[in-house]
Write a protein that holds these residues in place. Structure first.
Motif, short mmCIF file in Angstrom:
data_model
loop_
_atom_site.label_atom_id
_atom_site.label_comp_id
_atom_site.label_asym_id
_atom_site.label_seq_id
_atom_site.Cartn_x
_atom_site.Cartn_y
_atom_site.Cartn_z
N TYR A 34 34.15 40.03 44.95
CA TYR A 34 33.35 38.81 45.03
C TYR A 34 32.25 38.83 43.98
O TYR A 34 32.03 39.82 43.28
N GLY A 35 31.53 37.71 43.87
CA GLY A 35 30.40 37.62 42.94
C GLY A 35 30.82 37.17 41.56
O GLY A 35 31.98 36.81 41.30
N GLY A 36 29.85 37.16 40.67
CA GLY A 36 30.12 36.77 39.29
C GLY A 36 30.40 35.30 39.10
O GLY A 36 30.98 34.90 38.08
N GLY A 37 30.02 34.47 40.07
CA GLY A 37 30.25 33.05 39.95
C GLY A 37 31.67 32.61 40.18
O GLY A 37 32.02 31.45 39.95
N ALA A 38 32.53 33.52 40.65
CA ALA A 38 33.93 33.19 40.92
C ALA A 38 34.22 33.32 42.41
O ALA A 38 33.45 33.93 43.17
N ALA A 39 35.33 32.74 42.84
CA ALA A 39 35.71 32.78 44.25
C ALA A 39 36.11 34.19 44.66
O ALA A 39 36.61 34.97 43.83
N PRO A 40 35.87 34.58 45.91
CA PRO A 40 36.31 35.89 46.39
C PRO A 40 37.82 36.05 46.22
O PRO A 40 38.58 35.10 46.36
N GLU A 41 38.22 37.29 45.91
CA GLU A 41 39.64 37.57 45.67
C GLU A 41 40.08 38.72 46.58
O GLU A 41 39.54 39.81 46.52
N ALA A 42 41.07 38.45 47.42
CA ALA A 42 41.59 39.46 48.34
C ALA A 42 42.63 40.32 47.63
O ALA A 42 43.55 39.80 47.00
N LEU A 95 31.87 44.25 43.98
CA LEU A 95 31.07 43.21 43.35
C LEU A 95 31.42 43.16 41.86
O LEU A 95 31.40 44.19 41.19
N ARG A 96 31.73 41.97 41.35
CA ARG A 96 31.98 41.83 39.92
C ARG A 96 30.68 42.09 39.15
O ARG A 96 29.61 41.66 39.58
#
Length: 208
Positions: A34-42, A95-96
């Motif tokens: 998550y984070g970095g201005g992008a959507a969470p990625e499972a 966290l990105r």
């Protein structure tokens, strides 16, 4: 500082408790980026490799490059959960991170110089008040540990946060006067009272 480590993962199409249990049955660990201005990625990680990384030390202060089907992302672990009985990883949060970004991490404190401390030679004890210190730092500048030397310290002397050598641009989240290590006086145990032999106890006078 810890080097960036490579790790492979696969995308997860489904999320939720049921989906996470299914992932674990396949020998994988569910995780999320998550984070970095992008959507969470499972994502899903190899469970055995993830366990080795966690127990190998410095896990929460290591930058990883995660490869998901050829897409690489720089991340830092923010949290993980372990099974309370078997100690296998249940979930990991990443966290990105980007160059120039600041992250907050806990860095362990290592005490050195005990053999050159007059206080320790006189029976004093090293008392570590803070075993880790939280700092705000750029990801590429995260130190493996902070070394604090007690060389020259006498009983009653202390080292404070301002003795920490920080990476360029890093900041402590505690005050500079916070005590980190002190040389405590030796513990003196009270001597047990000597037992009086039964033969030395005067016999009571017989009642008339």
């Amino acid at each position: 500082m810890t080097a960036t480590k490579q790790i492979e993962a696969s995308a997860r199409a489904q999320v939720g408790k049921g989906a996470a249990r299914a992932v674990r049955r396949q020998g994988q660990t569910p995780a999320v980026i998550y984070g970095g201005g992008a959507a969470p990625e499972a994502i899903a990680l190899d469970a055995n490799k993830t366990r080795q990384l966690i127990f190998g030390g410095h896990f929460l202060t290591t930058i990883f490059e995660i490869d998901v089907a050829g897409k690489k992302q720089r991340v830092i672990p923010r949290d993980y959960q372990l099974d309370p009985v078997k100690d296998f990883p249940l979930h990991v949060d990443f966290l990105r991170v980007a160059k120039g970004q600041t992250v907050t991490v806990q860095v362990p404190v290592h005490v050195i110089g005990q053999d050159a401390s007059p206080g320790i030679k006189n029976g004093g004890l090293v008392q570590i008040v803070e075993h880790t210190l939280e700092i705000a730092v750029e990801p590429d500048s995260i130190p493996d540990a902070f070394e604090l030397s007690v060389a020259g310290l006498n009983i009653g002397d202390s080292l404070h946060a301002d003795a920490i050598k920080l990476p360029a641009g890093a900041k402590l989240t505690v005050g500079s006067d916070a005590t980190i290590v002190t040389i405590a006086p030796p513990t003196v145990e009270a001597e047990p009272e000597a037992e009086v032999p039964a033969s030395d106890v005067p016999a009571e006078k017989e009642k008339e």
